[in-house]
Every structure is written in C-alpha cells, then in structure tokens.
Design an enzyme around this catalytic site. Structure first.
Site, PDB file in Angstrom:
ATOM      1  N   ARG A  10      57.919 -44.811  -7.190  1.00  0.00           N
ATOM      2  CA  ARG A  10      56.864 -44.829  -6.175  1.00  0.00           C
ATOM      3  C   ARG A  10      55.486 -44.629  -6.792  1.00  0.00           C
ATOM      4  O   ARG A  10      54.523 -45.278  -6.394  1.00  0.00           O
ATOM      5  CB  ARG A  10      57.148 -43.769  -5.109  1.00  0.00           C
ATOM      6  CG  ARG A  10      58.225 -44.233  -4.171  1.00  0.00           C
ATOM      7  CD  ARG A  10      58.671 -43.218  -3.146  1.00  0.00           C
ATOM      8  NE  ARG A  10      59.688 -43.871  -2.306  1.00  0.00           N
ATOM      9  CZ  ARG A  10      60.332 -43.311  -1.299  1.00  0.00           C
ATOM     10  NH1 ARG A  10      60.069 -42.048  -0.972  1.00  0.00           N
ATOM     11  NH2 ARG A  10      61.209 -43.989  -0.600  1.00  0.00           N
ATOM     12  N   TYR A  57      58.127 -52.655  -1.325  1.00  0.00           N
ATOM     13  CA  TYR A  57      59.306 -52.126  -2.027  1.00  0.00           C
ATOM     14  C   TYR A  57      59.171 -50.642  -2.413  1.00  0.00           C
ATOM     15  O   TYR A  57      58.120 -50.063  -2.244  1.00  0.00           O
ATOM     16  CB  TYR A  57      59.751 -53.003  -3.192  1.00  0.00           C
ATOM     17  CG  TYR A  57      58.841 -53.318  -4.353  1.00  0.00           C
ATOM     18  CD1 TYR A  57      57.738 -52.576  -4.672  1.00  0.00           C
ATOM     19  CD2 TYR A  57      59.160 -54.401  -5.178  1.00  0.00           C
ATOM     20  CE1 TYR A  57      56.959 -52.891  -5.779  1.00  0.00           C
ATOM     21  CE2 TYR A  57      58.390 -54.723  -6.283  1.00  0.00           C
ATOM     22  CZ  TYR A  57      57.289 -53.960  -6.575  1.00  0.00           C
ATOM     23  OH  TYR A  57      56.537 -54.265  -7.659  1.00  0.00           O
ATOM     24  N   GLU A  58      60.292 -50.075  -2.855  1.00  0.00           N
ATOM     25  CA  GLU A  58      60.391 -48.620  -3.098  1.00  0.00           C
ATOM     26  C   GLU A  58      60.055 -47.824  -1.844  1.00  0.00           C
ATOM     27  O   GLU A  58      59.412 -46.770  -1.917  1.00  0.00           O
ATOM     28  CB  GLU A  58      59.477 -48.168  -4.241  1.00  0.00           C
ATOM     29  CG  GLU A  58      59.646 -48.909  -5.547  1.00  0.00           C
ATOM     30  CD  GLU A  58      61.059 -48.942  -6.050  1.00  0.00           C
ATOM     31  OE1 GLU A  58      61.862 -48.080  -5.661  1.00  0.00           O
ATOM     32  OE2 GLU A  58      61.375 -49.865  -6.829  1.00  0.00           O
ATOM     33  N   GLY A  59      60.505 -48.295  -0.694  1.00  0.00           N
ATOM     34  CA  GLY A  59      60.206 -47.624   0.571  1.00  0.00           C
ATOM     35  C   GLY A  59      58.951 -48.232   1.164  1.00  0.00           C
ATOM     36  O   GLY A  59      57.855 -47.986   0.672  1.00  0.00           O
TER      37      GLY A  59
END
Lengths: 597, 597
Positions: A296, A440-442
């Site tokens: 993140r 992406y990555e949440g």
C-alpha cells in the site's frame, strides 16, 4: 517524447533539512549512510531510472506483454536487460538484511528508489516492487528454512515474487475465496483454483517466480478465519535451491487493461500445484497484511511518482509552448506569442501539482522512516509510536496520494491541450497508468473504511490522538512569528476541522455505523490534507532556517515558501468542505431504495 | 459488456414538468410536437441509440479507424450501416428548416438525441454532430447559393461536415494560423496548409465531406483580424450538386489517441485545394464562432452523456456484485454476501453522479430551449434574453459538464474495482472517451477565461445580472414552506458565494487582469454549481407538485427529492471553497519565476 529527471535535490532537502535523517544514525543500516553516501546512492538510482528505465516506458506501453501458446509471457523489448541492471545494482535487496544477501540499507532509500523507478517506468517497477513486498511477508512470517531457501534468490533478483489474492467472485471480500489447499503426505499442499488480476504473474525477466497464494485448507472455517498463505513456486525448488520440474501453475491469459501494459496482469490457474504453508494454518490474512501494508505504501508512491513525471513534462511544455499573450501585456514581444506559463490558470494548474508533489514526497519519506524505526529502532517506545503512526497513515497515503496523483496526471495532460490526448507526448499514458493505483491493493473506498473503522478507533484512538498532538505541538513550538504564522494558522484551522470531524464520528458512528461509511471517503481526504499541510509547515520552517543560514539557496527556498503559501491559500481550505460533507451524515444516501438509483 | 438505456422518462419529466415545453408551442417547429409526438420521437431516438449505436461502441474502440495508402479511411465495422440508419431517420437534419430538407423540429430535441447518441457511441455521434455544427455556420453565414448547394445534402446525411482550425503551432491562439488562401480568377481560393486534430476529417460514411477551413487570404492583416472562413469540399461539386473531381485535400495520417478510436482524427493536408469564402473576408472567426458555440454545447452534452452511461453500468453492477456485508447487518443473509449497493460509500459515489446527471440534463435542455427561442421566437425581448443567457452559460456548460462528466466516469469505473480497469466491462473506455471533451472546442481553461473576461462583463454585465435575478426571484417566489425551504436556503447561500465572487472580480480584475485569470477556473465551477443547484430547485418544485397531484409517481418523485437533497447537502457546499480560492488572488502564483517551477 516524455522525459524525466529524478528529484534528487528535493529528496535530499526533505531527508536532510526537513526530516533530519542524521538523527537516525544509531539504527542498523543508517550508520553507513553519511550525507555523501546518501547523495551518491540517490544519484545512482536517478541515473538508472533516467537512462535505462524511462526510455523503455512509452515503447513498453505500446508493445505490452505477449502470452504464447505454451503459457509463457514475453515482456516488452529491453525490459529483460533493464531488469538485469536493476538487480545487479542491488536495488531489489537494498533494504534486506545482509544475511539474506541484501544490502541492509534503510527502507527509506528503497522507497525513494521506488518513486524514481515508478516515475520512469511504472509497469517495470511493479516487477521489482512486488518482489520486495513478497520478501517482506516471507521474512516476517516464513520459517527459517523458507527464508534461507527463497529470500537470497529474491533479494538478488534471480527470482521474483507475486501476491495472489483476487478470484473472480472474491475481491475486497477475501472471505469469499475458494482456492483450495489439500494436505499432502510430504507436508506440502496441493493448491487448486483460479486467481485473477495477478500482476507480474508470468514473465521472462527472472529464473523463477515465487507466488504467495491465499487458499483455504480443506475443512477450514468459512470466511476470513479459514484462509492460509502458501508459497507456490512457478518451478519447484530443491533443498539446495536448484530448479526442478515445473509446478502445476500457469498463466491462463493476460488481461487487456487501460494502462500498465508493460506489466503482465495474469489469470493464474493452479491445478494441484505444490504449495508450502507460511506461518500458521488459517492465519494467512495477517501474514498477507504485512505484504499488503508494504504494498500500500508502494502504491501510494506510484501515485506521487506519476504526478511527478506528469508535472515535469507539463512544466517543460508550458515553458516552451508559445500561445497567446500574457493578460498583463506581452512578456516575449520578440516572439509570435508568450510561453503559456505566463497565464495564471496554467500556473494554478502547475502549482496545484507541485504543491502536492513536494509535500507528498515528504509524507512518503516520513512514513518510510517510521517503517525503518518500527523495525530497526532499539527503543521500544519509539518503535511503538512509529508503528502507530505508520498504521494510521498507510490508508491515508494510499487513498489520498493515488487519488490526487491521478487527478494531477489529468491536470498535467490538460496543459498540453489536444497534444495531451494523443500518444506522442506520453501524457495520456501517465493518466492510464496512474489510474490503477486508486484500485489495486484495496480500492480507495476500502482504505477509507480501514481508516475510520479500524485505524482510528484502534487502541482507544491512541495513534490519532498522538498525531493530532504532534501537529498541535509543532504549531505551538514553531508557528509563531510573522514568517511562520500564516502557515501555522492555516494548518491549525485545518486540524480543527479534522478534530471536529473525528468528534462527530465518535458521537455518530457507533450507534449508526452507516454514518462512518458515509463519512469515510471525505474523512480520509480531510486527514490527507492536514497531513500534507503539516509537511508544508515543516518544509516552511526548514526553508526559513536555510535562508537564515544564507548558504546560497535563497531562490530555491523562496520557491518552497511560495509553493507552500499556495497550498495554504488554495488547497488546504478544502478541509471545511470535507467537514461539511461528513456531518451531513448517512440518512439521505441510505433513504433511497436500491431500485430507485 | 456495457449496456445503455436512454433516459427517456427523465427527459420527459424535465421537458414537461420542469421546463414547461408546452409553453413554447407558438414557435416554428414546436406546434407539431404534442406530448404524444414528443414521447414518440424520443422513443425512436432511444431505440436507434440502444439497438444500433451502442452495440458498436466497444468493438469500434478496439478496431479504431484505418487509413489506407490512398489516404482513404475505413471506419469500424458496422459504422456505415448505422450511419445510414441515422441519416435515413432524419436525425441529422432534425432541427434544420424544411426548405433545406430538414424536419424543422426544435433544436431541443436534437440536443436530446445528441445526448442519447453520445452515451451510446460517442465516437460515432461525432460524425453527425460535426455535420450539424457545420450546417449551423453555413446557414447563418453562407450565401444563398452556398446554402442551396450544401445544406440539403448535409441535412440528409449524404455529405458530412468538419471544422478545420488547429495547426501544429496554433491551437487556442488562432491568430497564429498560417494556412494560406490565394484568390483565383474564378472567384474561388486555393487553400494551402496543414490542419491537425481534425475530427471526422476522412471516412467512408458519406459521399462527400464539406470542410469548413480557417485560412488567411494573402495580404490579410496579421492576427485574428486576418482570418477568413472557407468551404473546401473533399470532392468538388458542380452547380447542380453533382460530384466532380477530387479536390486537393487529403488525410495525411490518423492520430493515435487515448480514446474515441472510432472517430477518425486526421492530419489534413491542403495543397492548393479549391475553397469558397463564407461571409466576408477577414471575418472568419465570427462565422466560425457560430459553429463553435453550437459545438461547445454539443461537447457539454458529451460530458453528460458519458457520465450517464457510466452511471447506468456502475449502478447495475453495484446491485449485482456480491461482496462484503452491510455495516448495519446482512441485507441478503441467504446469499454469500450483500450487493455492494448496501455500502454507504458506494451509494455516495453513485449519488454524486446521479445528482449531477439529472441537473446537468436540465441545464442542457434549458440551454437548448434558449437556443430555440433565440432563433425562432417572434418576441424580440425574449430572443435577446435567451441569447444573453445562452452566451453566458455556454462556457459554463462546456467547462463544468465535461470536467464533472469525466470525473464521474472515473468514479463509476471505481465502483467496479479491478474489473473497471480491464477492457471487458467497458468502463475504462468511458473514461478515455470522456477525457477529450475537456480539451476540444476550446480547452476548459479557455472556457473559464471566456466566461470571466468576455461573457461576464459583456453589455455591462447584463446577462449575469439577469441570471442572478432569475435565481433570486425563483427563490423568493417558490422557496417558502417546509418542503422547499431546505433546497432554497442552500441555493441562496451558493448564489451569495457567486455574487461575492463576482463583486470581487469587479473590484480586483480590472486593475490587475491576472486576478481574473487566477480566479477563472474556480469561478466557472462556482457558476456551474449554482446553475446546477438552480435546476435542482426547479426539479424539487416540479416533483412536489407532481406528488401533490397524486398521479401515481410518488416513488419516482421521492427519489428526485432525495437526490436533490443529497446535492444540497454534499455537493453545493463546494461553492464556499471556490469562493475562498478566488479571493486568494493571483499574487502567490505570479510570484514564482518560470524557472522555479
């Protein structure tokens, strides 16, 4: 053709003058980094990114990756040589302990290299960035044997890493994942299922690919409490690290995407592939979160990186493109028109990006230092404080830096007019590449929810209170005097909005969780504005000090002070709008039945 | 695969209940449009867009246009048949007087068809939209002979139109253009030069292409006062309209663009091509501005159109995609997860788009009605008032609807998570297509400057004062009572911000024009917010009236009222931020030397 120069001078100013890098000299890996070494390392990083990675960016976008009938994948021309140079320079293993063949240098330097590399060639930098994320999870949760076997090869770049979470029916909600792990007699597991959107899932850059895969051991509980994390090598590995037979995992197809065409985004099919449990059964999510937290921050850096490279090109174009005359009379009367940087609205556009970039870089470096302190400091209280702040700010950085980073690529593109919309100048690629970082990555909505529902109330709000106190203390200590006060007053007002919003959440979200959800996105951005404003406050102080010392950098420091003033006057006032939206609550948006949307 | 349903019911509500379409019945072309006819026309428009244009959109993006060695251009598969159906339906000539083979119907209906068509297939709709823009300029400034020769063929779609302004060194600043027009013995001109970014410049849809070209007659004054407008047919035309030999104009290459791949964006080379002067020599800019004003409204419509189609797909996805559970407890306990529309942040995202779309459509239709009144009313005062308002609001609509329209495609894409980034679902195409609307027909920064520097001070501020009075009067007349007051109070506050900003400009921009430039972008958005808020006020009144009449539409009207409330609570408060930025002035941004950016 777009161009790129790594912002080494700005990074050195932030590290040395704003963040006082030398104060960390007692931590492992920091002692070796004298100011000279720091400058030298960044100079080498810049050179590699400017001369090797950046020239491949536009062609890489046009060529994309190609999957062949045998499920192998070819990356764009030149990527393999660039990857070899990147690995040979020790950049992948830069923050990895020497016992695993890394350089043991500060993660903070690695974060800067990631910014430079992502500006120069984001699709390329994902291959090495994901390896670093996988390494982080492996070093934290892997067994000694797993670390010995995999870490040195990954740190050296001989093998790369991936993270395999998403499935067609399972994105944000990992509890829905169905990939199955069947225990085998030899202690390994047979992994079966399909993963999608796997970045760097297959390629021709390295000898092997180490997939970290979330799967459910047969009989495990439903939901997220039944998920385990596995190592699944592309090619099986003998106890001595030698490559054996191919494992039963393959790239089924490549996704056709809006951008990052140079990175292979794969559908990965696991057909009873041999996998090795990392950490404890059913605790896979917390192990994967180590990787996700690092990732993140890495994605936040991508947002800044695209904003930076887009800014540089827009700035250069604005200084060269002749069109129209200054509203206050011709500035270059000998030429057919003035350069468009004379126009206030072009300056406004550029300054909005510049004022973000310089503070965002400060925020990233501050978070990276927190990560170093949290992992390397000998002082338990310092470790805890750094870990608190990093945990609190990670969703803010991921959400805010990628949102604004993307917006900034759009603004920079706008400076080019029609020339920004065609491929030639490269501006539209920055927009397309930057867009993924919000997802992406949440997805950023999930970052916002992580902030309000998890990070904010954690430990009775300890991390948030500490951050508010830190900013307040700085204002009290450094905010007086005619030069600092305009900056300090603006940040104080913004912090006041953030604290009001926090109190509102405490009073309204517990009884009615939808109020937290409805407020979350604005709260995340409100927090980000305050954090960026706080960095500007620290930059202003450092700039005034440097000017006072009179070491011949007054013009640069005046530019910092003007840019910071612009931030205070035109960007930070957004906090009151964010607060107004937050206190509007969830009632109106929840009142509409789904069928009336 | 993305889908699209034309918002016919919403359009009818806006026309009939909010804008009182029936009151215009005494104008030419309006008398024939009874409520039944209106519904029927829109129904047919919807059918063509949904069933013919939309299914070609995604494939058209992937195929793009192809230029062949003979400089001919092939459009994507199916475009030719769709074009023939569009032309055969009389849609191109819909607002054109019957004497030129048009249908003579209100331009307002044409604007709605343009919205539907641009939602369904923006790249396609540009071919017909540009023809309509060229027709408008021709009918206003062409000679009788030119009108007789070209207009019927264009209205029927046998021939299409283009506008040729931009050159490599000349975008916004048309004074820099160098394309040359040499007078010929037969009264025509030989046109020589290169134009770039020419949409629909070459294609296989129609028998001929009528280029409207800005060029400089030899010996003409420098700058914009020496520019003339010419008709340059792709194929020369005999006095009876028959096609003769090819003219010396050809597509040199196609641009590689971020989006609108289905439209051929051409470099056009004029090598002594035969051209015919439209209107007077050296007055080409004002003739072209007729076309540009129509085109600007058309581009504003594209912004709304992409926002609408992106919204519809995001809304449908949010109702179907199961992921996570509602914060207030499971809503569909029998399923593995709840549809994501239960999440407040997803609703916030959707409502931000919906609350924009419905008001923006009202604003577009209101402007289109103004255009009809300005051209068709028998009442001179009404014509003047409509022309004033249209002139004032055109840059606001172009700038604001395309900016927010683009942002909304990004928001809608975000609802899909990773699925929004891949091509399959079509969401990333909406983003790429919508992006151009912020740039062409005058980049949005130019719209902002047109608003503050030209439209606002024009005629002593008559148009702006009239608009402020109109909103104030509406609030005074209709804003009382517990149901209307929350809406009226919010708009009143927003209008107050706009008036304060206007006064600030009057006091600060005259002495220092940079203050106008620095304020322009925020002022344009502030104006747009007030205009959208005013539409919501009118919608709220109409919705309450409809509910009071009890004609069985209460649920739909409740949804309108809730959406309007959302706009007032969460979106309109942005006016105070815009005001704060405006009054910050130009000093800080002008203080930075160009080399310090």
């Amino acid at each position: 053709m777009p161009s790129y120069k790594a912002p080494v001078a700005d990074a050195l100013f932030l590290l040395n003058d704003v963040l006082h890098f030398e104060r960390y000299g007692n931590m492992p890996g920091f002692a070796d980094v004298s100011p000279d070494v720091l400058e030298q390392v960044l100079g080498e990083a810049a050179k590699l990114c400017e001369e090797v990675l950046q020239p491949l960016n536009q062609a890489g976008d046009r060529q994309g990756c190609v999957r062949h009938d045998d499920a192998s994948v070819t990356t764009p021309k030149g990527f393999k040589q660039a990857y070899d140079a990147f690995a040979a320079g020790g950049w992948i293993g830069l923050p990895i302990p020497p016992e695993y063949d890394g350089q043991g240098l500060p993660y903070t330097l690695s974060a800067l290299m990631n910014e430079f590399a992502s500006s120069a060639n984001m699709a390329f930098a994902m291959y090495t960035g994901l390896t670093q994320g996988a390494l982080a999870a492996l070093l934290r949760h892997g067994s000694d044997e797993q670390k010995r076997l995999f870490a040195p090869n990954m740190a050296a770049g001989r093998w790369t890493g991936t993270m395999n979470l998403t499935e067609p029916q399972c994105g944000t909600d990992l509890g829905l994942l169905t990939t199955k792990a069947t225990p085998q007699a030899d202690g390994s597991y047979a992994i079966t299922g399909q993963k999608i959107f796997i970045s760097a899932g297959e390629h021709d850059l390295a000898e092997n690919i180490i997939h970290l895969v979330l799967a459910r051991i047969e009989g495990a509980p439903l939901g997220v409490k039944g998920i385990s994390l596995f190592i699944v090598p592309k090619t099986n590995v003998g106890p001595d690290g030698s490559l054996c037979e191919r494992n039963k995992v393959a790239c089924g197809s490549l996704e056709h995407k809006m951008g990052i065409h140079g990175n292979a985004t794969c559908v990965m099919n696991f057909d009873g592939a041999k996998g090795f449990l990392i950490g404890e059964p059913n605790k896979g999510l917390s192990a994967m979160f180590v990787m996700m937290n690092e990732a993140r921050l890495g994605v936040a850096i991508q947002g800044l990186a695209q904003s930076e490279v887009a800014y540089q090109n827009a700035r250069d174009y604005a200084k060269e493109r002749l069109q129209g005359r200054s509203l206050s009379g011709p500035k270059t009367p000998g030429k057919p028109a003035d350069p468009i940087i004379v126009h206030p609205d072009v300056r406004r556009t550029l300054l909005e990006i510049k004022a973000f970039n310089e503070a965002a870089r400060g925020l990233v470096l501050s978070a990276a230092l927190d990560s170093d302190v949290a992992h390397r400091s000998g002082d338990a209280a310092a470790r805890q404080a750094a870990d608190d702040r990093l945990g609190l700010l990670t969703p803010v950085l991921k959400g805010v830096l990628t949102d604004i980073g993307f917006e900034n690529t759009v603004k920079a593109q706008q400076v080019f007019g029609g020339h920004g919309y065609v491929g030639e100048w490269g501006m539209e690629q920055f927009v397309r590449d930057a867009r993924i970082a919000m997802i992406y990555e949440g997805a950023n909505g999930i970052q916002a929810l992580d902030l309000v529902a998890r990070k904010l109330p954690k430990d009775g709000g300890r991390a948030a209170m500490a951050f508010f106190n830190e900013v307040n203390d700085f204002i009290a200590r450094e905010g007086a005097g005619p030069e600092m006060q305009p900056y300090a007053d603006a940040v104080k007002a913004a912090l006041g909005d953030l604290q009001k919003a926090t109190v509102w959440l405490m009073q309204n979200a517990l009884a009615k969780p939808d109020n937290a959800g409805a407020a979350s996105y604005d709260y995340m951005h409100l927090f980000g504005l305050v954090a960026l404003g706080y960095v500007w406050l620290k930059i202003a102080k450092a700039a005034l000090e440097k000017k006072a010392r009179g070491d011949g950098v007054a013009a640069g420091m005046d530019a910092k002070l003007a840019t910071g003033k612009f931030f205070m006057e035109r960007m930070l006032p957004e906090t009151s709008l964010r607060l107004a939206r937050i206190v509007a609550g969830a009632d109106t948006m929840m009142s509409l039945p789904a069928e009336m949307f």
